[in-house]
Each structure stands twice: as structure tokens, then as C-alpha cells.
Design a protein around this motif. Structure first.
Motif, PDB file in Angstrom:
ATOM      1  N   PRO A  22       0.789  -1.236   0.000  1.00 52.18           N
ATOM      2  CA  PRO A  22       0.000   0.000   0.000  1.00 52.18           C
ATOM      3  C   PRO A  22       0.817   1.280   0.000  1.00 52.18           C
ATOM      4  CG  PRO A  22      -0.070  -1.066   2.161  1.00 52.18           C
ATOM      5  CD  PRO A  22       0.556  -2.042   1.219  1.00 52.18           C
ATOM      6  N   ASP A  23       2.031   1.226   0.515  1.00 57.34           N
ATOM      7  CA  ASP A  23       2.831   2.446   0.637  1.00 57.34           C
ATOM      8  C   ASP A  23       4.068   2.446  -0.256  1.00 57.34           C
ATOM      9  OD1 ASP A  23       1.094   3.423   2.663  1.00 57.34           O
ATOM     10  OD2 ASP A  23       2.095   2.116   4.105  1.00 57.34           O
ATOM     11  N   ARG A  24       4.099   1.518  -1.212  1.00 60.23           N
ATOM     12  CA  ARG A  24       5.268   1.460  -2.090  1.00 60.23           C
ATOM     13  C   ARG A  24       4.875   1.684  -3.548  1.00 60.23           C
ATOM     14  NH1 ARG A  24       8.752  -3.444   0.623  1.00 60.23           N
ATOM     15  NH2 ARG A  24       6.847  -3.970   1.768  1.00 60.23           N
ATOM     16  N   VAL A  25       5.867   1.875  -4.379  1.00 59.03           N
ATOM     17  CA  VAL A  25       5.619   2.202  -5.785  1.00 59.03           C
ATOM     18  C   VAL A  25       5.082   0.985  -6.528  1.00 59.03           C
ATOM     19  CG1 VAL A  25       6.783   2.729  -7.967  1.00 59.03           C
ATOM     20  CG2 VAL A  25       7.299   4.069  -5.915  1.00 59.03           C
ATOM     21  N   VAL A  26       4.046   1.209  -7.328  1.00 63.95           N
ATOM     22  CA  VAL A  26       3.543   0.189  -8.247  1.00 63.95           C
ATOM     23  C   VAL A  26       3.581   0.771  -9.652  1.00 63.95           C
ATOM     24  CG1 VAL A  26       1.571  -1.204  -8.967  1.00 63.95           C
ATOM     25  CG2 VAL A  26       2.058  -0.909  -6.527  1.00 63.95           C
ATOM     26  N   VAL A  27       4.409   0.181 -10.497  1.00 62.41           N
ATOM     27  CA  VAL A  27       4.452   0.534 -11.915  1.00 62.41           C
ATOM     28  C   VAL A  27       3.654  -0.526 -12.662  1.00 62.41           C
ATOM     29  CG1 VAL A  27       5.893   0.905 -13.945  1.00 62.41           C
ATOM     30  CG2 VAL A  27       6.693   1.659 -11.691  1.00 62.41           C
ATOM     31  N   ALA A  28       2.643  -0.102 -13.383  1.00 62.11           N
ATOM     32  CA  ALA A  28       1.813  -1.035 -14.140  1.00 62.11           C
ATOM     33  C   ALA A  28       2.422  -1.260 -15.516  1.00 62.11           C
ATOM     34  CB  ALA A  28       0.401  -0.481 -14.291  1.00 62.11           C
ATOM     35  N   SER A  29       2.516  -2.519 -15.913  1.00 64.48           N
ATOM     36  CA  SER A  29       2.958  -2.831 -17.275  1.00 64.48           C
ATOM     37  C   SER A  29       2.372  -4.167 -17.674  1.00 64.48           C
ATOM     38  CB  SER A  29       4.491  -2.874 -17.362  1.00 64.48           C
ATOM     39  OG  SER A  29       5.015  -3.949 -16.591  1.00 64.48           O
ATOM     40  N   GLY A  30       2.357  -4.396 -18.976  1.00 65.16           N
ATOM     41  CA  GLY A  30       1.807  -5.620 -19.524  1.00 65.16           C
ATOM     42  C   GLY A  30       0.670  -5.310 -20.479  1.00 65.16           C
ATOM     43  N   GLY A  31       1.006  -4.982 -21.728  1.00 67.17           N
ATOM     44  CA  GLY A  31      -0.007  -4.776 -22.747  1.00 67.17           C
ATOM     45  C   GLY A  31      -0.709  -3.435 -22.718  1.00 67.17           C
ATOM     46  N   ILE A  32      -0.201  -2.470 -21.990  1.00 64.26           N
ATOM     47  CA  ILE A  32      -0.798  -1.129 -21.983  1.00 64.26           C
ATOM     48  C   ILE A  32      -0.432  -0.452 -23.306  1.00 64.26           C
ATOM     49  CG2 ILE A  32      -0.765   1.139 -20.861  1.00 64.26           C
ATOM     50  CD1 ILE A  32      -0.183  -0.382 -18.223  1.00 64.26           C
ATOM     51  N   ARG A  33      -1.443   0.011 -24.033  1.00 64.32           N
ATOM     52  CA  ARG A  33      -1.195   0.463 -25.395  1.00 64.32           C
ATOM     53  C   ARG A  33      -1.737   1.848 -25.723  1.00 64.32           C
ATOM     54  NH1 ARG A  33       2.139  -2.601 -24.734  1.00 64.32           N
ATOM     55  NH2 ARG A  33       2.551  -4.611 -25.769  1.00 64.32           N
ATOM     56  N   ASN A  34      -2.444   2.499 -24.798  1.00 63.24           N
ATOM     57  CA  ASN A  34      -2.950   3.839 -25.086  1.00 63.24           C
ATOM     58  C   ASN A  34      -3.151   4.614 -23.788  1.00 63.24           C
ATOM     59  OD1 ASN A  34      -5.739   3.339 -24.083  1.00 63.24           O
ATOM     60  ND2 ASN A  34      -5.835   1.942 -25.833  1.00 63.24           N
ATOM     61  N   GLY A  35      -3.451   5.906 -23.938  1.00 64.85           N
ATOM     62  CA  GLY A  35      -3.580   6.765 -22.781  1.00 64.85           C
ATOM     63  C   GLY A  35      -4.787   6.472 -21.919  1.00 64.85           C
ATOM     64  N   ILE A  36      -5.836   5.900 -22.516  1.00 59.98           N
ATOM     65  CA  ILE A  36      -7.003   5.517 -21.716  1.00 59.98           C
ATOM     66  C   ILE A  36      -6.625   4.388 -20.769  1.00 59.98           C
ATOM     67  CG2 ILE A  36      -9.357   4.611 -21.800  1.00 59.98           C
ATOM     68  CD1 ILE A  36      -9.600   5.901 -24.597  1.00 59.98           C
ATOM     69  N   GLU A  37      -5.863   3.423 -21.275  1.00 55.70           N
ATOM     70  CA  GLU A  37      -5.404   2.328 -20.412  1.00 55.70           C
ATOM     71  C   GLU A  37      -4.425   2.824 -19.358  1.00 55.70           C
ATOM     72  OE1 GLU A  37      -6.065  -1.363 -23.548  1.00 55.70           O
ATOM     73  OE2 GLU A  37      -4.034  -0.582 -23.245  1.00 55.70           O
ATOM     74  N   ILE A  38      -3.624   3.821 -19.697  1.00 54.08           N
ATOM     75  CA  ILE A  38      -2.747   4.428 -18.692  1.00 54.08           C
ATOM     76  C   ILE A  38      -3.591   5.016 -17.566  1.00 54.08           C
ATOM     77  CG2 ILE A  38      -1.116   6.302 -18.227  1.00 54.08           C
ATOM     78  CD1 ILE A  38      -0.032   5.906 -21.062  1.00 54.08           C
ATOM     79  N   ALA A  39      -4.639   5.759 -17.934  1.00 56.31           N
ATOM     80  CA  ALA A  39      -5.500   6.364 -16.928  1.00 56.31           C
ATOM     81  C   ALA A  39      -6.171   5.297 -16.070  1.00 56.31           C
ATOM     82  CB  ALA A  39      -6.553   7.244 -17.608  1.00 56.31           C
ATOM     83  N   LYS A  40      -6.616   4.206 -16.682  1.00 52.91           N
ATOM     84  CA  LYS A  40      -7.247   3.124 -15.925  1.00 52.91           C
ATOM     85  C   LYS A  40      -6.253   2.498 -14.948  1.00 52.91           C
ATOM     86  CE  LYS A  40     -10.574   1.783 -19.519  1.00 52.91           C
ATOM     87  NZ  LYS A  40     -10.962   0.719 -20.481  1.00 52.91           N
TER      88      LYS A  40
END
Length: 350
Positions: free
Chosen positions: A263-281
Motif C-alpha cells: 500500500p505504501d510502495r511504488v507500483v508501476v503497471a505494465s503488460g499490454g498497456i497500449r494507449n492513454g485511456i489504459e494508462i488512466a485506468k
């Protein structure tokens, strides 16, 4: 096959073959949608994508994801990608630096600060399993120092290593080794998967380590089981890679699991993210930033300017998604609900 030959083989396959999961929505993003706010109460001109990651200010919460290094071709791609990241004010992550340990002459393929001296945040990278093959604190510190890394990724890739003919599969007793070396590196350390995702089980193990955070590397983007199956000459190994191409934790599930366990550490999301809408999600689900690799690699094959244009597209899409949900700042996305419903804005994956 030598490591250098394998590196160039990986690069060629990712650029020339279908290495993403075809059809469907393996990441999970397509089943989620934002509430459209027709009264956003914010001016589009006031929307700002700036954020801070690991103490570094970025123009947008984006990392040019770890891809390559170790050969002349890989070095050129790294320099192009780093220049694009510098121009756009985002972070950049090197591919595995294992080649540097075997051949110091390969350092130039990772030394991207010469091409992008104003790069805001640079991640070094090595497979965690290499701790079971003789790599220690001295070697890790050298990898950080020799490229001027601001942070360091230990990548977790048991599936790829198991399919790869030359794979290193001694994954036993890595947790105590990681616990011992991480505090000695002198920079923030993240653990990252590379396409099969970090599950709730794994995230709970990671929570006991002195890491700054994680990168999800969820199912839905480049499948390294598929890549290794394409490399395999042995029919049985090729079949094994195909069978496990869809193995793993979808990116959406991995983000949620990591945020809950860390809960208090960095989470970088990756894996098939392909557009800015998915970035926002991804940010709404709890990620602090996102990493993308394959679409930027394909753009960089043309030029560093093409990669920068791709990054600009992502940032503009993110800004518009923020505007349409009434967010003036990236941090506000965390408070925007996502509904479990078909998202009609999502382009079909091919």
C-alpha cells in the motif's frame, strides 16, 4: 547460441513476429470503463500530467519499459529510446545488463546518458535469478555505477527461463539473497515481472523485502513464452512455449494485487498497456506510473523522433482521459471509479 546472438534474436522476433496475445482482452482493461463526466469542472488547458516517481519529477507517469541491450543493434535502439524519453520528460528502463558482466565492451550499448544527458530517471536491470549464479553486491554496484542508474530493476522471469533452451532455472532461496543485496545497491530497487504478472501470492512475498516497489509485467502484452517458442528448434520446446503463452496474471488483476499488498510502495503497471485511456485506468486502479515497451520499440525502429511522437500521443490521450473524468492532476485519478462494463472506446486488439 551466445547471449549476444540471443539478444538480437529477441529483438528481431519482437519487431517481426506476432508476440502479443492475439484477440480478446487478456489485460483486463477492456472490461473496465470510466464514468464520463459531461460537467468536468476543469479546463482542458489546466490539466497537468506531471508526477514524481522515486524522487524524480517526470512530465508524465510513463516509463519507457525495459527491452534490450548488449549488442550494436540493441545499443542503437537504446539510444533512440533514451533520446525520446529525454525529449518527453519520462523515465527509461534498460534491458537486462547481464551481457555487461560477461563482456565489459558491451557497456556502450547501455550507456544511454551519453545520448540523453538530461534523462530524468534511468533504471538499471538484471535478472534476480543471477544471484544464484554468482552475481553479488560488487557486480551489482558496478552495473548501477557504469550506466549512471538512478534506480534498479531485478526482473523475475521463471516462465521465460524454463522455456528458453539456455535458461537459468535455479530460483530456490532467492528471497534471502534479495533481502541481503537490495540495501547495498545505493539506489531504489524494484522487482518486475516480464509478462506473466505479479500475483497476490508473489506480492505478499515481495512485501517482506526492502524494495521501493514493483512493476507488474502482467499478462496481455508481449508473451516471452511465445518469443521463446518462436526461437526453439526443438518441437517439444516450441510446443511448451505455445502451451504457456497465455499463462499468468492479467495486468488489471496484478495492479490490484500489488497495490493491496504494497500500500505504501511504488507500483508501476505494465503488460499490454497500449494507449492513454489504459494508462488512466491503470492509475485509477492504484498504479503510480506505467511502463510500455513493444509499441515504443517498433516506433524507435524508424527513428527516435517516431518514438517521441508515440510518447506524445500517449500523453495527449492521458490528458484527455483526465479531462473527461474531471481530473486536473494525475493523483486525482485514484479517486475516479471504474465500472465493470464493456468499454466501447477500446480498440479491438489484432
Amino acid at each position: 547460441m551466445s547471449i549476444a546472438e540471443r539478444k538480437d534474436s529477441h529483438l528481431a522476433l519482437c519487431l517481426e513476429e506476432q508476440v502479443e496475445l492475439p484477440g480478446g482482452d487478456a489485460t483486463g482493461f477492456g472490461a473496465l470503463r470510466f464514468d464520463h463526466d459531461a460537467l468536468p469542472e476543469v479546463d482542458l488547458a489546466a490539466v497537468r500530467t506531471e508526477t514524481e516517481l522515486l524522487g524524480k519529477k517526470l512530465a508524465a507517469p510513463i516509463v519507457v519499459g525495459a527491452m534490450t541491450g548488449g549488442t550494436a543493434r540493441a545499443g542503437e535502439m537504446n539510444r533512440r529510446l533514451a533520446r525520446a524519453a529525454e525529449r518527453c520528460g519520462v523515465a527509461f528502463a534498460l534491458g537486462s545488463q547481464r551481457r555487461m558482466l560477461q563482456d565489459p565492451a558491451s557497456r556502450d550499448s547501455y550507456a544511454v546518458r551519453a545520448a540523453a544527458p538530461e534523462l530524468r530517471l534511468l533504471f538499471g536491470n538484471l535478472g534476480a535469478v543471477q544471484l544464484n549464479y554468482g552475481v553479488g553486491v560488487a557486480e551489482l554496484r558496478a552495473l548501477v555505477r557504469d550506466v549512471g542508474a538512478d534506480a534498479f530493476n531485478f526482473h523475475l522471469n521463471p516462465l521465460q527461463e524454463a522455456i528458453q533452451p539456455e535458461g537459468d532455472t535455479r530460483f530456490a532461496a532467492l528471497l534471502p539473497k534479495l533481502a541481503a543485496v537490495i540495501p547495498e545497491l545505493g539506489v531504489p530497487v524494484l522487482l518486475k515481472e516480464i509478462g506473466a504478472g505479479i500475483s497476490r501470492t508473489t506480492a505478499r512475498k515481495i512485501a517482506a523485502l526492502p524494495v521501493a516497489g514493483v512493476e507488474t509485467g502482467g499478462l496481455g502484452g508481449t508473451s516471452w513464452a511465445k518469443v521463446e517458442s518462436l526461437r526453439a528448434a526443438d518441437p517439444a520446446r516450441k510446443s511448451l512455449g505455445e502451451a504457456f503463452a497465455r499463462w499468468g496474471i492479467p495486468t488489471v488483476e496484478s495492479i490490484a494485487a500489488c497495490r493491496q499488498a504494497l500500500p505504501d510502495r511504488v507500483v508501476v503497471a505494465s503488460g499490454g498497456i497500449r494507449n492513454g485511456i489504459e494508462i488512466a485506468k491503470a492509475l485509477a486502479l492504484g498504479a503510480d506510473a506505467v511502463a510500455l515497451a513493444l509499441p515504443l520499440l517498433k516506433a524507435a525502429e524508424q527513428s527516435w523522433e517516431a518514438a517521441a511522437e508515440e510518447l506524445d500521443r500517449l500523453v495527449q490521450e492521458l490528458r484527455l482521459a483526465m479531462f473527461l473524468t474531471g481530473c486536473a492532476r494525475v493523483s486525482e485519478l485514484r479517486a475516479r471509479p471504474l465500472s465493470h462494463a464493456r468499454d466501447l472506446t477500446a480498440a479491438p486488439r489484432t
